[in-house]
Scaffold this motif. Structure first.
Motif, PDB file in Angstrom:
ATOM      1  N   PRO A 120       0.949  -1.165   0.009  1.00 44.07           N
ATOM      2  CA  PRO A 120      -0.216  -0.317  -0.097  1.00 44.07           C
ATOM      3  C   PRO A 120       0.849   1.570  -0.186  1.00 44.07           C
ATOM      4  O   PRO A 120       0.398   1.892  -0.813  1.00 44.07           O
ATOM      5  CB  PRO A 120      -0.595  -0.244   1.372  1.00 44.07           C
ATOM      6  CG  PRO A 120      -0.849  -1.997   1.751  1.00 44.07           C
ATOM      7  CD  PRO A 120       0.534  -2.361   1.166  1.00 44.07           C
ATOM      8  N   THR A 121       2.175   1.832   0.541  1.00 44.04           N
ATOM      9  CA  THR A 121       2.969   2.393   0.620  1.00 44.04           C
ATOM     10  C   THR A 121       3.862   2.841  -0.495  1.00 44.04           C
ATOM     11  O   THR A 121       3.702   3.644  -1.200  1.00 44.04           O
ATOM     12  CB  THR A 121       3.880   2.430   1.416  1.00 44.04           C
ATOM     13  OG1 THR A 121       3.362   2.552   3.441  1.00 44.04           O
ATOM     14  CG2 THR A 121       5.202   3.126   1.883  1.00 44.04           C
ATOM     15  N   ALA A 122       3.968   1.470  -1.587  1.00 49.34           N
ATOM     16  CA  ALA A 122       4.330   1.342  -3.198  1.00 49.34           C
ATOM     17  C   ALA A 122       3.638   0.454  -3.198  1.00 49.34           C
ATOM     18  O   ALA A 122       4.754  -0.476  -3.616  1.00 49.34           O
ATOM     19  CB  ALA A 122       5.650   1.237  -2.596  1.00 49.34           C
ATOM     20  N   PRO A 123       2.453   1.005  -4.047  1.00 53.03           N
ATOM     21  CA  PRO A 123       2.148   0.666  -5.000  1.00 53.03           C
ATOM     22  C   PRO A 123       2.689  -0.064  -5.962  1.00 53.03           C
ATOM     23  O   PRO A 123       2.546  -1.246  -6.873  1.00 53.03           O
ATOM     24  CB  PRO A 123       0.928   1.205  -5.505  1.00 53.03           C
ATOM     25  CG  PRO A 123       0.831   1.965  -4.436  1.00 53.03           C
ATOM     26  CD  PRO A 123       1.834   2.675  -4.219  1.00 53.03           C
ATOM     27  N   VAL A 124       4.226   0.546  -6.598  1.00 53.46           N
ATOM     28  CA  VAL A 124       4.769  -0.326  -7.672  1.00 53.46           C
ATOM     29  C   VAL A 124       5.343  -1.633  -7.221  1.00 53.46           C
ATOM     30  O   VAL A 124       5.364  -1.885  -8.233  1.00 53.46           O
ATOM     31  CB  VAL A 124       5.420   1.109  -7.745  1.00 53.46           C
ATOM     32  CG1 VAL A 124       6.526   1.030  -7.503  1.00 53.46           C
ATOM     33  CG2 VAL A 124       6.582   0.011  -9.250  1.00 53.46           C
ATOM     34  N   ILE A 125       5.016  -2.124  -6.432  1.00 52.71           N
ATOM     35  CA  ILE A 125       6.152  -3.343  -5.952  1.00 52.71           C
ATOM     36  C   ILE A 125       4.713  -4.454  -6.531  1.00 52.71           C
ATOM     37  O   ILE A 125       4.908  -5.901  -7.047  1.00 52.71           O
ATOM     38  CB  ILE A 125       5.718  -3.778  -4.272  1.00 52.71           C
ATOM     39  CG1 ILE A 125       6.787  -2.516  -3.479  1.00 52.71           C
ATOM     40  CG2 ILE A 125       5.915  -4.731  -3.943  1.00 52.71           C
ATOM     41  CD1 ILE A 125       7.013  -2.781  -2.302  1.00 52.71           C
ATOM     42  N   GLY A 126       3.696  -3.585  -6.169  1.00 57.17           N
ATOM     43  CA  GLY A 126       2.013  -4.825  -7.095  1.00 57.17           C
ATOM     44  C   GLY A 126       2.196  -4.778  -8.548  1.00 57.17           C
ATOM     45  O   GLY A 126       1.322  -5.817  -8.950  1.00 57.17           O
ATOM     46  N   THR A 127       3.107  -4.161  -9.044  1.00 56.88           N
ATOM     47  CA  THR A 127       2.782  -4.458 -10.754  1.00 56.88           C
ATOM     48  C   THR A 127       4.297  -4.775 -10.897  1.00 56.88           C
ATOM     49  O   THR A 127       3.767  -5.492 -12.402  1.00 56.88           O
ATOM     50  CB  THR A 127       2.816  -3.105 -11.061  1.00 56.88           C
ATOM     51  OG1 THR A 127       4.231  -2.066 -11.083  1.00 56.88           O
ATOM     52  CG2 THR A 127       2.075  -2.083 -10.964  1.00 56.88           C
ATOM     53  N   LEU A 128       4.858  -5.849 -10.281  1.00 56.18           N
ATOM     54  CA  LEU A 128       6.242  -6.363 -10.133  1.00 56.18           C
ATOM     55  C   LEU A 128       5.444  -8.097 -10.810  1.00 56.18           C
ATOM     56  O   LEU A 128       4.462  -7.857 -10.321  1.00 56.18           O
ATOM     57  CB  LEU A 128       6.797  -6.258  -9.916  1.00 56.18           C
ATOM     58  CG  LEU A 128       8.323  -5.691  -8.606  1.00 56.18           C
ATOM     59  CD1 LEU A 128       8.595  -5.645  -7.884  1.00 56.18           C
ATOM     60  CD2 LEU A 128       8.534  -4.329 -10.233  1.00 56.18           C
ATOM     61  N   ASP A 129       6.435  -8.625 -11.835  1.00 54.38           N
ATOM     62  CA  ASP A 129       5.774  -9.622 -12.453  1.00 54.38           C
ATOM     63  C   ASP A 129       6.131 -11.071 -11.357  1.00 54.38           C
ATOM     64  O   ASP A 129       5.584 -11.880 -11.407  1.00 54.38           O
ATOM     65  CB  ASP A 129       6.811 -10.055 -13.152  1.00 54.38           C
ATOM     66  CG  ASP A 129       6.739  -9.218 -15.087  1.00 54.38           C
ATOM     67  OD1 ASP A 129       5.656  -9.105 -15.106  1.00 54.38           O
ATOM     68  OD2 ASP A 129       7.999  -9.290 -15.181  1.00 54.38           O
ATOM     69  N   GLY A 130       6.633 -10.422 -10.439  1.00 54.17           N
ATOM     70  CA  GLY A 130       6.453 -11.745  -8.797  1.00 54.17           C
ATOM     71  C   GLY A 130       7.682 -10.863  -8.071  1.00 54.17           C
ATOM     72  O   GLY A 130       8.187 -10.448  -8.810  1.00 54.17           O
ATOM     73  N   VAL A 131       7.589 -11.571  -7.070  1.00 45.55           N
ATOM     74  CA  VAL A 131       8.877 -11.064  -5.592  1.00 45.55           C
ATOM     75  C   VAL A 131       8.777 -11.944  -5.129  1.00 45.55           C
ATOM     76  O   VAL A 131       7.857 -12.542  -4.887  1.00 45.55           O
ATOM     77  CB  VAL A 131       8.277 -10.512  -4.609  1.00 45.55           C
ATOM     78  CG1 VAL A 131       9.126  -9.414  -3.834  1.00 45.55           C
ATOM     79  CG2 VAL A 131       7.244  -8.908  -4.907  1.00 45.55           C
ATOM     80  N   VAL A 132       9.801 -12.608  -5.086  1.00 49.67           N
ATOM     81  CA  VAL A 132      11.100 -13.373  -4.342  1.00 49.67           C
ATOM     82  C   VAL A 132      10.887 -13.118  -2.634  1.00 49.67           C
ATOM     83  O   VAL A 132      11.757 -11.910  -2.320  1.00 49.67           O
ATOM     84  CB  VAL A 132      11.820 -14.240  -4.916  1.00 49.67           C
ATOM     85  CG1 VAL A 132      12.432 -15.457  -3.676  1.00 49.67           C
ATOM     86  CG2 VAL A 132      11.307 -14.776  -6.452  1.00 49.67           C
ATOM     87  N   VAL A 133      10.721 -13.240  -1.254  1.00 54.34           N
ATOM     88  CA  VAL A 133      10.940 -12.815  -0.686  1.00 54.34           C
ATOM     89  C   VAL A 133      11.588 -13.858   0.885  1.00 54.34           C
ATOM     90  O   VAL A 133      11.384 -15.221   0.380  1.00 54.34           O
ATOM     91  CB  VAL A 133       9.088 -12.911  -0.120  1.00 54.34           C
ATOM     92  CG1 VAL A 133       9.305 -12.231   1.806  1.00 54.34           C
ATOM     93  CG2 VAL A 133       8.546 -11.293  -0.453  1.00 54.34           C
ATOM     94  N   SER A 134      12.649 -13.686   1.150  1.00 56.31           N
ATOM     95  CA  SER A 134      14.014 -14.224   2.208  1.00 56.31           C
ATOM     96  C   SER A 134      12.759 -15.042   3.334  1.00 56.31           C
ATOM     97  O   SER A 134      12.775 -16.256   3.271  1.00 56.31           O
ATOM     98  CB  SER A 134      14.672 -13.830   2.427  1.00 56.31           C
ATOM     99  OG  SER A 134      13.824 -12.768   3.906  1.00 56.31           O
ATOM    100  N   GLY A 135      11.058 -14.736   3.744  1.00 58.04           N
ATOM    101  CA  GLY A 135      11.137 -14.709   4.712  1.00 58.04           C
ATOM    102  C   GLY A 135      10.008 -15.847   4.340  1.00 58.04           C
ATOM    103  O   GLY A 135       9.577 -16.924   5.510  1.00 58.04           O
TER     104      GLY A 135
END
Length: 204
Positions: A120-135
């Protein structure tokens, strides 16, 4: 070298992160510094990013010092305050890169519980093709395994992928695996780097 994709860190690349903001109005600068030092916050944050549960982390600190445990619980509750906004200029640059046909994937060291709060703070994150999250994956940068996981999951060719991160050790790890890699210092500097690599973004 041809560039087909960018592999982007999130914290302080797409979204600002300031840990002290969680304690604004509650602790003095000296008290916040005490918490950071006595909790060994850098190492604790690394463990949270690698999959340590927040309940377990609070219990662990509480057993050592009840004040530290309470302060970590406060930090957890007020975590959204640590995300004051997007990194200036990056949403426009990401949109521009997408318009040029480049693939855009996130690779972040972040706890599974907290990382969704960044969207919600940086909506551009939601436009990425995907996100790999360490946690989520249980392993974080600069471990080579998480770079290989991202490459396999999103069919990235390291030699045609630019890895962007604000941490020099992470950038060095990516370069050692064959990625094009750059330390992030701001959107304008990244634009200059992309232009030097032949990507026709708008000059800063």
């Amino acid at each position: 070298m041809r560039l087909d994709a960018l592999l982007l860190d999130l914290g302080n690349v797409l979204v600002r992160w300031e840990w002290r903001a969680a304690f604004a109005g509650l602790l003095t600068d000296e008290e916040a510094a005490r918490f950071h030092a006595e909790a060994d916050f850098g190492e604790l944050n690394r463990r949270l990013d690698a999959g340590l549960g927040w309940d377990d982390a609070v219990a662990e600190l509480s057993a050592r010092d009840p004040w530290l445990g309470r302060m970590l619980a406060v930090y957890r509750e007020r975590y959204p305050l640590t995300l004051p906004g997007p990194v200036p200029g990056m949403a426009d640059l990401v949109a521009e890169l997408r318009g040029l046909g480049l693939r855009l994937v996130g690779l972040t060291n972040w706890s599974a519980e907290m990382w969704p709060l960044a969207i919600p703070t940086a909506p551009v994150i939601g436009t990425l093709d995907g996100v790999v999250v360490s946690g989520v994956e249980g392993v974080g940068k600069p471990d080579p395994r998480i770079f290989r996981l991202a490459s396999q999951r999103y069919a990235l060719r390291p030699d045609r992928t630019l890895f962007v991160d604000d941490s020099p050790p992470n950038v060095e790890a990516a370069a050692a695996l064959g990625f094009q890699a750059v330390t992030f210092t701001g959107a304008d500097d990244l634009r200059r780097d992309l232009l030097a690599r032949g990507v026709p973004v708008v000059a800063p």
